[in-house]
Design a protein around this motif. Structure first.
Motif, PDB file in Angstrom:
ATOM      1  N   LEU A  86       0.833  -1.216   0.000  1.00 34.84           N
ATOM      2  CA  LEU A  86       0.000   0.000   0.000  1.00 34.84           C
ATOM      3  C   LEU A  86       0.862   1.258   0.000  1.00 34.84           C
ATOM      4  O   LEU A  86       0.593   2.213  -0.730  1.00 34.84           O
ATOM      5  N   ARG A  87       1.892   1.273   0.825  1.00 40.04           N
ATOM      6  CA  ARG A  87       2.780   2.439   0.908  1.00 40.04           C
ATOM      7  C   ARG A  87       3.512   2.654  -0.419  1.00 40.04           C
ATOM      8  O   ARG A  87       3.558   3.777  -0.939  1.00 40.04           O
ATOM      9  N   ASP A  88       4.058   1.591  -0.983  1.00 42.35           N
ATOM     10  CA  ASP A  88       4.770   1.701  -2.258  1.00 42.35           C
ATOM     11  C   ASP A  88       3.823   2.105  -3.386  1.00 42.35           C
ATOM     12  O   ASP A  88       4.168   2.908  -4.250  1.00 42.35           O
ATOM     13  N   GLY A  89       2.626   1.527  -3.363  1.00 39.31           N
ATOM     14  CA  GLY A  89       1.632   1.870  -4.381  1.00 39.31           C
ATOM     15  C   GLY A  89       1.202   3.326  -4.287  1.00 39.31           C
ATOM     16  O   GLY A  89       1.018   4.002  -5.305  1.00 39.31           O
ATOM     17  N   ALA A  90       1.045   3.812  -3.061  1.00 40.48           N
ATOM     18  CA  ALA A  90       0.659   5.221  -2.874  1.00 40.48           C
ATOM     19  C   ALA A  90       1.761   6.143  -3.395  1.00 40.48           C
ATOM     20  O   ALA A  90       1.476   7.159  -4.044  1.00 40.48           O
ATOM     21  N   ARG A  91       3.001   5.807  -3.134  1.00 39.90           N
ATOM     22  CA  ARG A  91       4.127   6.606  -3.646  1.00 39.90           C
ATOM     23  C   ARG A  91       4.155   6.593  -5.173  1.00 39.90           C
ATOM     24  O   ARG A  91       4.357   7.632  -5.801  1.00 39.90           O
ATOM     25  N   GLU A  92       3.954   5.423  -5.740  1.00 42.34           N
ATOM     26  CA  GLU A  92       3.967   5.291  -7.202  1.00 42.34           C
ATOM     27  C   GLU A  92       2.830   6.083  -7.824  1.00 42.34           C
ATOM     28  O   GLU A  92       3.014   6.771  -8.832  1.00 42.34           O
ATOM     29  N   LEU A  93       1.651   5.991  -7.217  1.00 43.70           N
ATOM     30  CA  LEU A  93       0.504   6.753  -7.704  1.00 43.70           C
ATOM     31  C   LEU A  93       0.793   8.251  -7.638  1.00 43.70           C
ATOM     32  O   LEU A  93       0.533   8.977  -8.597  1.00 43.70           O
ATOM     33  N   GLN A  94       1.338   8.687  -6.535  1.00 45.38           N
ATOM     34  CA  GLN A  94       1.661  10.110  -6.374  1.00 45.38           C
ATOM     35  C   GLN A  94       2.712  10.548  -7.400  1.00 45.38           C
ATOM     36  O   GLN A  94       2.591  11.609  -8.005  1.00 45.38           O
TER      37      GLN A  94
ATOM     38  N   GLU B 212       3.996  13.467 -12.407  1.00 47.71           N
ATOM     39  CA  GLU B 212       4.570  13.467 -13.751  1.00 47.71           C
ATOM     40  C   GLU B 212       3.516  13.822 -14.796  1.00 47.71           C
ATOM     41  O   GLU B 212       3.782  14.577 -15.722  1.00 47.71           O
ATOM     42  N   TYR B 213       2.335  13.264 -14.626  1.00 41.94           N
ATOM     43  CA  TYR B 213       1.228  13.548 -15.534  1.00 41.94           C
ATOM     44  C   TYR B 213       0.916  15.046 -15.534  1.00 41.94           C
ATOM     45  O   TYR B 213       0.794  15.660 -16.595  1.00 41.94           O
ATOM     46  N   GLU B 214       0.766  15.619 -14.350  1.00 41.36           N
ATOM     47  CA  GLU B 214       0.456  17.054 -14.233  1.00 41.36           C
ATOM     48  C   GLU B 214       1.551  17.914 -14.853  1.00 41.36           C
ATOM     49  O   GLU B 214       1.270  18.889 -15.552  1.00 41.36           O
ATOM     50  N   GLU B 215       2.805  17.560 -14.599  1.00 35.68           N
ATOM     51  CA  GLU B 215       3.928  18.329 -15.157  1.00 35.68           C
ATOM     52  C   GLU B 215       3.943  18.244 -16.681  1.00 35.68           C
ATOM     53  O   GLU B 215       4.106  19.262 -17.362  1.00 35.68           O
ATOM     54  N   ASP B 216       3.779  17.035 -17.212  1.00 32.55           N
ATOM     55  CA  ASP B 216       3.786  16.857 -18.665  1.00 32.55           C
ATOM     56  C   ASP B 216       2.614  17.593 -19.318  1.00 32.55           C
ATOM     57  O   ASP B 216       2.773  18.246 -20.359  1.00 32.55           O
ATOM     58  N   LEU B 217       1.450  17.520 -18.688  1.00 38.30           N
ATOM     59  CA  LEU B 217       0.276  18.219 -19.210  1.00 38.30           C
ATOM     60  C   LEU B 217       0.511  19.730 -19.190  1.00 38.30           C
ATOM     61  O   LEU B 217       0.211  20.420 -20.170  1.00 38.30           O
ATOM     62  N   GLN B 218       1.072  20.230 -18.106  1.00 40.30           N
ATOM     63  CA  GLN B 218       1.334  21.668 -17.993  1.00 40.30           C
ATOM     64  C   GLN B 218       2.339  22.129 -19.058  1.00 40.30           C
ATOM     65  O   GLN B 218       2.154  23.177 -19.679  1.00 40.30           O
ATOM     66  N   ILE B 219       3.363  21.350 -19.290  1.00 44.26           N
ATOM     67  CA  ILE B 219       4.370  21.685 -20.308  1.00 44.26           C
ATOM     68  C   ILE B 219       3.719  21.749 -21.690  1.00 44.26           C
ATOM     69  O   ILE B 219       3.933  22.692 -22.451  1.00 44.26           O
TER      70      ILE B 219
END
Length: 166
Positions: free
Chosen positions: A94-102, A107-114
């Motif tokens: 759960l902890r690793d999955g939460a980090r990966e999701l975050q 990355e998605y937000e940054e790429d979309l913003q660019i």
């Protein structure tokens, strides 16, 4: 003679100023650049293109989020019956999955913003060219983009929008 020159000096100065003034009235326009950007067909096309470009990644993020929610529900439901080792493994997962999701969401937000910034720069350039062409074609002396006050009679935003729609 000196008295006549002194009497004529203000008159001569006023006449000189009037002659130096332009012979035609100034043609001034105001344009709401933010409105032009948001209401332009180019903006709509950009938003649709970015939606389709980023849709697969967005679906991937949603699937990962749902997966994490299911694991969290499983953990909440079964934590009392799980062995210590199983519970620890599930907590780590759960902890690793939460980090990966975050990380993926960031990355998605940054790429979309660019990509949005890249496309907005193109649209700003098109809008600027449309404003300049309109100004030349309609023989404007000045077109202002930001103003604290303007009379609606000089607002040419609609005319520029019509040009952008062509």
């Amino acid at each position: 003679m000196l008295k006549v020159l002194r009497a004529l000096t203000p008159f001569a100065l006023l006449t000189g100023l009037l002659m130096a003034a332009p012979a035609h009235a100034q043609k001034i326009g105001f344009v709401d650049a933010a409105r032009l950007l948001q209401e332009s067909p180019q903006f709509d096309a950009m938003m649709k293109a970015l939606e389709s470009e980023f849709a697969p990644r967005q679906r991937e993020l949603l699937n990962l989020q749902q997966e994490m929610q299911q694991k969290q529900q499983t953990y909440e439901r079964d934590r009392t019956v799980l062995s210590e080792q199983e519970r620890t493994a599930l907590e780590r997962e759960l902890r690793d999955g939460a980090r990966e999701l975050q990380r993926q969401a960031q990355e998605y937000e940054e790429d979309l913003q660019i990509r949005q910034n890249e496309e907005m720069a193109k649209i700003r350039n098109e809008v600027l060219q449309a404003i300049q062409a309109y100004g030349r074609d309609e023989r404007f002396d000045l077109i202002v983009g930001d103003a604290l006050y303007f009379d609606s009679d000089i607002d040419i935003t609609e005319e520029i929008l019509r040009r952008l729609n062509r």
